[in-house]
Design an enzyme around this catalytic site. Structure first.
Site, PDB file in Angstrom:
ATOM      1  N   ASP B 117     -25.650  72.004  47.345  1.00  0.00           N
ATOM      2  CA  ASP B 117     -25.926  71.379  45.433  1.00  0.00           C
ATOM      3  C   ASP B 117     -26.922  72.075  44.682  1.00  0.00           C
ATOM      4  OD1 ASP B 117     -27.829  70.138  46.063  1.00  0.00           O
ATOM      5  OD2 ASP B 117     -27.730  68.215  44.724  1.00  0.00           O
ATOM      6  N   CYS B 173     -40.034  71.116  43.580  1.00  0.00           N
ATOM      7  CA  CYS B 173     -39.053  70.789  44.335  1.00  0.00           C
ATOM      8  C   CYS B 173     -39.694  69.594  45.260  1.00  0.00           C
ATOM      9  CB  CYS B 173     -38.237  72.254  45.420  1.00  0.00           C
ATOM     10  SG  CYS B 173     -37.267  71.597  46.480  1.00  0.00           S
ATOM     11  N   HIS B 174     -39.077  68.749  46.546  1.00  0.00           N
ATOM     12  CA  HIS B 174     -39.801  67.980  47.285  1.00  0.00           C
ATOM     13  C   HIS B 174     -40.259  68.665  48.926  1.00  0.00           C
ATOM     14  CE1 HIS B 174     -36.891  65.856  45.258  1.00  0.00           C
ATOM     15  NE2 HIS B 174     -37.659  65.026  44.753  1.00  0.00           N
ATOM     16  N   ASP B 257     -36.021  72.146  53.081  1.00  0.00           N
ATOM     17  CA  ASP B 257     -35.028  72.351  52.734  1.00  0.00           C
ATOM     18  C   ASP B 257     -34.475  73.889  53.564  1.00  0.00           C
ATOM     19  OD1 ASP B 257     -33.169  70.321  51.312  1.00  0.00           O
ATOM     20  OD2 ASP B 257     -35.909  71.206  49.972  1.00  0.00           O
TER      21      ASP B 257
END
Lengths: 474, 474
Positions: B117, B173-174, B257
């Site tokens: 995404d 962000c994580h 990520d």
């Protein structure tokens, strides 16, 4: 006077160009030239024709031949390296293995590096030879000796040597003559041009193009609007549709071999190549490259025949073309020899004029490959760039690059090309095969790990790659 | 006190996390929160649960809802943007078109940018929304207002905004929580770690990893030598074979990520993905992404049901989980709500603690996306990097990145990733479709010009891309 070594002198056309240039410069008529090659038969052909040429041109060059690299370089003030480790046969052998594993045109054909004899991945022996020659220049050459690099890959070679061996060194290429070809096709008088090119070897761009002080790009644009170019031979690509498409995207004209060094967009297959480069599919298609190989083969055969003829008929005159024209069944070689025997014409190779500038302090302009050191903004200092420079006895003085290269050339073309150079050199200097594998994992033709392992294994298992194999297995 | 706008507040889980964090900070109990979304039904669910949570937590947050972006941002001191233009439906529609034209996982899945995404090529409306929000913050926000970017693509978005709009802005962000996951799996106590990550969003690397003052990488290496990790769910990839393979090549551990953002080596097809990411093929396989989509769908449905239940039963207590546990048929949402109602636990979203640091001058550590400005050597100053920083009322103070990122991370990973960001942003800011085409011409899945033209045309002809179509046709 001083000694010049030509490494790879069995490449007779190149050697005769260099020698002929020497005979045409008054101050250089008694230079000592050591011709070195591992192929004795080809070396001998060069030697016979060199002596003949020397004698007829009234020069007093002294020739020696040797198959020993150290001996050639020992005491030399200038070393010209044109040697290709393994020769063209090696390149074709490796290309064939690549194609077997699904890599059209071989694994060394890469985005922005498609020139068919410019190997960076599988060319361990060539990079190894580059360093060997450079180190011998450092150890055995005259004080402040120069290494003039002619053999490909000039970009990787120049960067590798200048990063690792503290010698005077410069890389040369013909690519910038594309500016003359461009002017010729669009009908401009070269003498009225003010031009610059900048980039890396085989990746140079026309950043300046003034005609009679006015914007010459307007003439290019007009020509493009009214013409579609049909190539006369596979290398005749300076105004191909590929070149024009690159110009439209990057905002500056790609010059010389840069046109061949494009993305896969123009190179997916022969059909695509024909669409963009014309009926031959460009120099790096199976058609174009075959044409080039045949030429090399014919030229080599012709030279051997001519050398043989000369040694059997010592009274023949090279300068009297009619006496041996029957041997010149090769059109390209005919042009070549006519240029070589023309006392008023230089070969176009930059090596001897460069030596002239250094030794005799004649300030002249060249296009050289040297470390960037700030010449091109946005490129690291320790990357070899190809730029115009003025040379005299105090050395190489780069021109200011003005106007600058376009942002797209820097960011989207040169940077990814430089990354591949860095990967090839890191693999080589650290002996880490994983970097070569990574190069292939990023190759659009790769579809699996097995393919990468398979193609590299097969290439490394070639008998001539024993040293490469051992090196990467340490 | 001050106003906070949540753009895209229909994303109920995210909004409840943010709101719940606000209720847990003493100084923030009466902040005004404007919930904005174009989806009124989802917005209403958020609003119902937000009010309920606020009441039960004994906070005095004031909520407003609006579908008008200007109204939401007007007078706000902090704007949190979590909105995805077109939502997940758009992404899936575009992915389907991409796959039809031969782009497995869609055209936006690119080398080093495979997160499903995180669209950069076909996401015109999202980039457009980024700028629109940022410009509204500049015009309508309180003096020195902050924009906190949560929606993807954070890398492109942060760079785009900070280059073009003169506001206070940070991207969150994580991903860096991958360090905690890593520690957990290999059995290290997080409180004894001294770690740093650096890179760009979704491309961060563990440059520092000390455990009790000693080299923590030794523990990683030992774990790798003795274990093969089986993922518990598709996103559980921090110690996947892909992560380890990347670590071995790049010399530092990819975090969060980043593991998903690898090269095609691990992603050619489902089979390859399974080999490297375990049985689900990772988050970005057809299996893993389906799992994620189902989760989102179930969570959304669960939230709507819960909101409905709460509005029908106003006396129910969110804090008393037993009274509505029957509605919690979703395991992930169960965990989520338990965390939200736990008065001692923060959500892990960095936004509210960041606001706390700015407003209340509480010096705390975050991992932020901001322009590089020298933080990472070798990366341009105007590129958004993701790095640890300390924040207080005087602003963001990046940590010194020590030790440095590995040469390979910089040269072979970040630089090509940055080039693609530059291409996506140049296409967008200049309105030049040729840059998007060039991105695709360099895509390993591209085999022809027709494919590039075809896939872009079909995507641009989607009704929701009318603005994009017009923009690129100017």
């Amino acid at each position: 006077m001083f000694k010049v070594a030509i490494v790879g002198a069995g490449s007779a056309v190149f050697s005769l160009r260099i020698i002929s240039d020497f005979t045409k410069i008054l101050e250089f008529k008694d230079v000592e030239i050591c011709l070195m090659d591992i192929d004795e038969s080809r070396l001998n052909s060069t030697y016979i024709l060199a002596n003949k040429l020397n004698e007829e041109m009234g020069a007093k060059l002294k020739f020696k031949t040797t198959t020993n690299l150290e001996e050639a370089i020992d005491g030399a003030r200038f070393v010209i390296n044109t040697a290709m480790a393994g020769g063209h046969d090696y390149l074709e052998k490796v290309r064939k293995i690549g194609e077997k594993w699904g890599y059209y045109r071989g694994i060394d054909s890469q985005e922005f590096n498609m020139v068919s004899d410019y190997y960076t991945i599988s060319n361990f022996n060539q990079l190894d030879l580059f360093l060997k020659v450079a180190r011998l220049v450092e150890e055995k050459g005259e004080k402040d000796a120069w290494l003039l690099q002619a053999a490909n890959p000039v970009f990787e070679g120049t960067t590798l040597i200048l990063r690792n061996v503290p010698i005077n060194m410069v890389g040369f290429c013909h690519g910038h003559y594309g500016v003359h070809r461009l002017a010729e096709v669009i009908g401009l008088d070269i003498s009225k041009l003010d031009w610059q090119v900048a980039g890396v070897n085989h990746g140079i761009w026309l950043n300046r193009f003034l005609y009679d002080g006015k914007d010459g790009y307007k003439v290019i644009d007009e020509w493009i609007g009214n013409n579609v170019y049909e190539p006369k031979h596979p290398f005749d690509d300076q105004l191909s549709l590929a070149a024009i498409d690159m110009y439209k995207f990057y905002g500056q004209m790609p010059i010389g071999d840069t046109v061949r060094n494009s993305s896969w967009k123009y190179n997916y297959d022969l059909e695509t190549k024909k669409k963009w480069y014309g009926k031959f599919g460009g120099a790096d298609s199976q058609i174009g490259w075959k044409w080039y190989q045949n030429n090399i083969k014919e030229i080599t055969e012709t030279i051997n025949k001519l050398a043989n003829f000369v040694s059997m008929n010592p009274n023949i005159k090279l300068l009297d073309y009619n006496t041996y024209k029957d041997y010149m069944n090769n059109e390209i070689f005919k042009e070549e020899i006519e240029s070589i025997i023309n006392p008023k014409k230089f070969s176009g190779e930059q090596h001897v004029p460069f030596i002239d500038s250094i030794v005799n302090n004649k300030k002249q302009r060249f296009v050289v490959n040297i470390l960037n050191n700030g010449a091109i903004e946005g490129i690291d200092n320790d990357v070899a760039v190809e730029i115009p420079a003025w040379v005299d006895s105090s050395g190489i003085h780069p021109e200011q690059i003005m106007p600058k290269l376009s942002e797209r050339v820097i960011k989207y073309y040169l940077k990814p090309r430089i990354m591949r150079m860095e990967m090839a050199l890191e693999a080589f200097t650290k002996g880490d095969i994983n970097v070569l594998k990574e190069l292939l994992f990023r190759d659009p033709r790769t579809r699996s790990e097995e393919q990468v392992e398979g193609v590299l294994n097969e290439i490394m298992n070639l008998p001539e790659n024993a040293k490469m194999r051992e090196y990467y297995k340490r």
